[in-house]
Design a protein around this motif. Structure first.
Motif, PDB file in Angstrom:
ATOM      1  N   ILE A 196       0.855  -1.201   0.000  1.00  0.00           N
ATOM      2  CA  ILE A 196       0.000   0.000   0.000  1.00  0.00           C
ATOM      3  C   ILE A 196       0.890   1.249   0.000  1.00  0.00           C
ATOM      4  CG2 ILE A 196      -1.787   1.245   1.313  1.00  0.00           C
ATOM      5  CD1 ILE A 196      -2.547  -1.576   2.518  1.00  0.00           C
ATOM      6  N   THR A 197       0.514   2.244  -0.843  1.00  0.00           N
ATOM      7  CA  THR A 197       1.353   3.448  -0.953  1.00  0.00           C
ATOM      8  C   THR A 197       0.584   4.677  -0.448  1.00  0.00           C
ATOM      9  OG1 THR A 197       0.548   4.015  -3.162  1.00  0.00           O
ATOM     10  CG2 THR A 197       2.436   2.513  -3.049  1.00  0.00           C
ATOM     11  N   PRO A 198       1.310   5.735  -0.033  1.00  0.00           N
ATOM     12  CA  PRO A 198       0.618   6.951   0.412  1.00  0.00           C
ATOM     13  C   PRO A 198      -0.185   7.585  -0.723  1.00  0.00           C
ATOM     14  CG  PRO A 198       3.016   7.260   0.425  1.00  0.00           C
ATOM     15  CD  PRO A 198       2.763   5.811   0.154  1.00  0.00           C
ATOM     16  N   GLU A 199       0.312   7.454  -1.961  1.00  0.00           N
ATOM     17  CA  GLU A 199      -0.395   8.049  -3.112  1.00  0.00           C
ATOM     18  C   GLU A 199      -1.812   7.477  -3.218  1.00  0.00           C
ATOM     19  OE1 GLU A 199       2.749   6.762  -3.329  1.00  0.00           O
ATOM     20  OE2 GLU A 199       3.772   8.705  -3.397  1.00  0.00           O
ATOM     21  N   GLN A 200      -1.948   6.176  -2.957  1.00  0.00           N
ATOM     22  CA  GLN A 200      -3.281   5.547  -3.034  1.00  0.00           C
ATOM     23  C   GLN A 200      -4.220   6.167  -1.985  1.00  0.00           C
ATOM     24  OE1 GLN A 200      -1.904   1.532  -2.365  1.00  0.00           O
ATOM     25  NE2 GLN A 200      -1.898   1.019  -4.531  1.00  0.00           N
ATOM     26  N   ILE A 201      -3.685   6.409  -0.806  1.00  0.00           N
ATOM     27  CA  ILE A 201      -4.516   6.966   0.272  1.00  0.00           C
ATOM     28  C   ILE A 201      -4.894   8.416  -0.062  1.00  0.00           C
ATOM     29  CG2 ILE A 201      -4.641   7.424   2.782  1.00  0.00           C
ATOM     30  CD1 ILE A 201      -4.010   4.470   2.167  1.00  0.00           C
ATOM     31  N   ILE A 202      -3.902   9.163  -0.518  1.00  0.00           N
ATOM     32  CA  ILE A 202      -4.137  10.586  -0.825  1.00  0.00           C
ATOM     33  C   ILE A 202      -5.194  10.719  -1.925  1.00  0.00           C
ATOM     34  CG2 ILE A 202      -3.029  12.681  -1.774  1.00  0.00           C
ATOM     35  CD1 ILE A 202      -0.464  11.640  -0.171  1.00  0.00           C
ATOM     36  N   ALA A 203      -5.141   9.828  -2.914  1.00  0.00           N
ATOM     37  CA  ALA A 203      -6.127   9.873  -4.013  1.00  0.00           C
ATOM     38  C   ALA A 203      -7.542   9.651  -3.458  1.00  0.00           C
ATOM     39  CB  ALA A 203      -5.794   8.814  -5.061  1.00  0.00           C
ATOM     40  N   VAL A 204      -7.703   8.733  -2.522  1.00  0.00           N
ATOM     41  CA  VAL A 204      -9.038   8.484  -1.941  1.00  0.00           C
ATOM     42  C   VAL A 204      -9.476   9.710  -1.132  1.00  0.00           C
ATOM     43  CG1 VAL A 204     -10.366   7.043  -0.337  1.00  0.00           C
ATOM     44  CG2 VAL A 204      -8.690   5.983  -1.853  1.00  0.00           C
ATOM     45  N   LYS A 205      -8.537  10.283  -0.366  1.00  0.00           N
ATOM     46  CA  LYS A 205      -8.880  11.443   0.472  1.00  0.00           C
ATOM     47  C   LYS A 205      -9.329  12.642  -0.371  1.00  0.00           C
ATOM     48  CE  LYS A 205      -6.600  12.068   4.638  1.00  0.00           C
ATOM     49  NZ  LYS A 205      -5.443  12.206   5.514  1.00  0.00           N
ATOM     50  N   LYS A 206      -8.757  12.768  -1.554  1.00  0.00           N
ATOM     51  CA  LYS A 206      -9.143  13.881  -2.443  1.00  0.00           C
ATOM     52  C   LYS A 206     -10.608  13.747  -2.841  1.00  0.00           C
ATOM     53  CE  LYS A 206      -5.050  15.671  -4.662  1.00  0.00           C
ATOM     54  NZ  LYS A 206      -4.009  15.136  -5.507  1.00  0.00           N
ATOM     55  N   GLY A 207     -11.013  12.520  -3.172  1.00  0.00           N
ATOM     56  CA  GLY A 207     -12.396  12.282  -3.598  1.00  0.00           C
ATOM     57  C   GLY A 207     -13.375  12.247  -2.430  1.00  0.00           C
ATOM     58  N   LEU A 208     -12.876  11.917  -1.233  1.00  0.00           N
ATOM     59  CA  LEU A 208     -13.746  11.772  -0.046  1.00  0.00           C
ATOM     60  C   LEU A 208     -13.133  12.576   1.103  1.00  0.00           C
ATOM     61  CD1 LEU A 208     -14.092   7.863  -0.222  1.00  0.00           C
ATOM     62  CD2 LEU A 208     -15.948   9.459  -0.678  1.00  0.00           C
ATOM     63  N   PRO A 209     -13.284  13.890   1.078  1.00  0.00           N
ATOM     64  CA  PRO A 209     -12.569  14.714   2.067  1.00  0.00           C
ATOM     65  C   PRO A 209     -12.939  14.433   3.530  1.00  0.00           C
ATOM     66  CG  PRO A 209     -14.038  16.039   0.669  1.00  0.00           C
ATOM     67  CD  PRO A 209     -14.030  14.672   0.088  1.00  0.00           C
ATOM     68  N   HIS A 210     -14.127  13.839   3.783  1.00  0.00           N
ATOM     69  CA  HIS A 210     -14.514  13.602   5.187  1.00  0.00           C
ATOM     70  C   HIS A 210     -14.104  12.221   5.696  1.00  0.00           C
ATOM     71  CE1 HIS A 210     -16.613  17.308   5.021  1.00  0.00           C
ATOM     72  NE2 HIS A 210     -17.399  16.889   4.034  1.00  0.00           N
ATOM     73  N   VAL A 211     -13.508  11.422   4.833  1.00  0.00           N
ATOM     74  CA  VAL A 211     -13.219  10.045   5.232  1.00  0.00           C
ATOM     75  C   VAL A 211     -12.125  10.003   6.311  1.00  0.00           C
ATOM     76  CG1 VAL A 211     -11.359   9.341   3.625  1.00  0.00           C
ATOM     77  CG2 VAL A 211     -13.185   7.731   4.175  1.00  0.00           C
ATOM     78  N   LYS A 212     -12.318   9.158   7.311  1.00  0.00           N
ATOM     79  CA  LYS A 212     -11.273   8.943   8.343  1.00  0.00           C
ATOM     80  C   LYS A 212     -10.442   7.766   7.889  1.00  0.00           C
ATOM     81  CE  LYS A 212     -12.110  11.331  12.299  1.00  0.00           C
ATOM     82  NZ  LYS A 212     -11.189  12.402  12.589  1.00  0.00           N
ATOM     83  N   VAL A 213      -9.131   7.942   7.859  1.00  0.00           N
ATOM     84  CA  VAL A 213      -8.252   6.874   7.389  1.00  0.00           C
ATOM     85  C   VAL A 213      -7.685   6.126   8.598  1.00  0.00           C
ATOM     86  CG1 VAL A 213      -6.169   6.337   6.076  1.00  0.00           C
ATOM     87  CG2 VAL A 213      -7.663   8.213   5.337  1.00  0.00           C
ATOM     88  N   LEU A 214      -8.009   4.824   8.686  1.00  0.00           N
ATOM     89  CA  LEU A 214      -7.487   3.984   9.774  1.00  0.00           C
ATOM     90  C   LEU A 214      -6.471   3.021   9.164  1.00  0.00           C
ATOM     91  CD1 LEU A 214     -10.816   3.083  11.676  1.00  0.00           C
ATOM     92  CD2 LEU A 214      -9.499   5.218  11.698  1.00  0.00           C
ATOM     93  N   ALA A 215      -5.231   3.088   9.625  1.00  0.00           N
ATOM     94  CA  ALA A 215      -4.178   2.248   9.018  1.00  0.00           C
ATOM     95  C   ALA A 215      -3.576   1.306  10.055  1.00  0.00           C
ATOM     96  CB  ALA A 215      -3.095   3.119   8.408  1.00  0.00           C
ATOM     97  N   HIS A 216      -3.165   0.142   9.573  1.00  0.00           N
ATOM     98  CA  HIS A 216      -2.538  -0.862  10.435  1.00  0.00           C
ATOM     99  C   HIS A 216      -1.036  -0.582  10.520  1.00  0.00           C
ATOM    100  CE1 HIS A 216      -1.237  -4.813  11.837  1.00  0.00           C
ATOM    101  NE2 HIS A 216      -2.474  -4.968  12.261  1.00  0.00           N
ATOM    102  N   PRO A 217      -0.408  -0.773  11.693  1.00  0.00           N
ATOM    103  CA  PRO A 217       1.027  -0.466  11.812  1.00  0.00           C
ATOM    104  C   PRO A 217       1.953  -1.370  11.000  1.00  0.00           C
ATOM    105  CG  PRO A 217       0.161  -1.276  13.898  1.00  0.00           C
ATOM    106  CD  PRO A 217      -1.009  -1.093  12.990  1.00  0.00           C
TER     107      PRO A 217
END
Ligand code: SF4
Length: 342
Positions: A218-239
């Motif tokens: 999983i890359t940060p770019e993938q997360i950032i792309a989702v956040k752009k489309g869904l600005p209210h989404v809370k991102v929960l990530a596993h360590p």
């Protein structure tokens, strides 16, 4: 639905095919056709009857298939499952998870027969280190750092646990490392979890070079792309994710930590950055909120099927066995974790 019932009560009636179809509908998974649901409902009924016949309990990891959740007596993360394994009174533990988890159940409750539906269900992290390699590296490092202790993630084989001073899971790793007496800690085998721990402790971590292939891709770019489309989404990530992925997350949590957070937090939309089985569990358990998944599947976790679970209960095989000297040493490391882990 997801609590231990088998030691105290009979499981509720198996769902009808129509009820199962309705239950799984929120997943919007094309695989759950009426025909498939009919077959699954039949297998669920068989498993429930076999569980009583065999005096068995089924423990399942959060990453399992949704139909497995319908027969499980307890669903949880590694720490919860390890704790649960110590309390089982029935004769047989069926472990719906991967090999090291079934070994952990056997280490902690050796008088029980522990069976795993598919012995091919391994783990890329557990494969990253052997007991022999760890013993060698420990000896090398102790020559330089006499205070060195070894903390092993539970995602390791029994041989590796036997070489550790304490085990840990993603939810208690920092606490366990902080409790080690010396300054230097060799942390095996996940380098991403090691980096996360290093950011939260004053100890000096020496990391093994392993990773979980599911989280590491999983890359940060993938997360950032989702956040752009869904600005209210809370991102929960596993360590077990990379450091640059954790940097763009709203919270870093174990799988059960994610379940708790999603239920208790006021947010309505979550991106679940871990194996997809956890998002499926959340969709079924918290239907009033919206969960987006990272679409990462663990090939090992998905080797466990409902049909395989029925067969393993019917045949009481394959069984997990361990050499007693290894089991005793591995148990000491796991028990240290359970004492410290909270
Ligand atoms: S998700 Fe990763 S750590 Fe978990 S079993 Fe699969 S490969 Fe191992």
């Amino acid at each position: 639905m997801y609590t231990n019932q088998s030691d105290t009560a009979h499981a509720p009636d198996a769902p009808t095919p129509a009820a199962l179809e309705a239950l799984l509908a929120p997943l919007r998974d094309a695989a759950y056709t009426p025909e498939r649901c009919e077959a699954l409902a039949g297998t669920i009924a068989e498993i429930r009857a076999l569980k009583d016949e065999r005096n068995a309990v089924i423990l399942a990891h959060n990453y399992q298939r949704p139909e497995i959740f319908q027969v499980a007596d307890f669903v949880g993360d590694s720490l919860e499952l390890a704790r649960q394994a110590t309390t089982v009174e029935r004769d047989v533990i069926v472990f719906c998870g991967v090999h090291f988890m079934a070994e952990t159940a056997k280490i902690l409750n050796p008088s029980k027969r522990v069976i795993l539906p598919d012995l091919r269900a391994g783990c890329s992290l557990a494969d990253a280190v052997t007991g022999e390699e760890l013993a060698e590296r420990k000896a090398e490092l102790r020559a330089v750092y006499p205070d060195l202790t070894v903390v092993g993630y539970v995602n390791t084989t029994a041989d590796v646990k036997a070489e550790c001073d304490a085990c840990c899971t993603s939810s208690n790793a920092v606490k366990v490392v902080d409790a080690m007496p010396g300054e230097h800690v060799l942390f095996v085998p996940d380098k991403n979890l090691a980096a996360y721990v290093q950011a939260h402790t004053a100890k000096r971590i020496i990391a093994w070079d392993g990773n979980c292939y599911v989280h590491h891709q999983i890359t940060p770019e993938q997360i950032i792309a989702v956040k752009k489309g869904l600005p209210h989404v809370k991102v929960l990530a596993h360590p077990e994710c990379r450091k640059d992925v954790l940097a763009v997350a709203d919270a870093v949590l174990s799988t059960s930590g994610m379940v708790k957070y999603a239920k208790e937090n006021a947010a309505q939309e979550f991106l679940i950055v871990t194996e997809c089985g956890l998002s499926d569990r959340l969709v079924l358990e918290v239907p009033e909120k919206k969960f987006y998944k990272s679409c990462k599947l663990c090939q090992y976790m998905k080797m466990i099927t409902l049909e395989g679970t029925r067969d393993t209960l019917r045949d009481l095989a394959p069984e997990i066995t361990l050499a007693e000297d290894v089991r005793v040493r591995a148990a000491a490391a796991l028990e240290r974790m359970l004492e410290l882990g909270g």
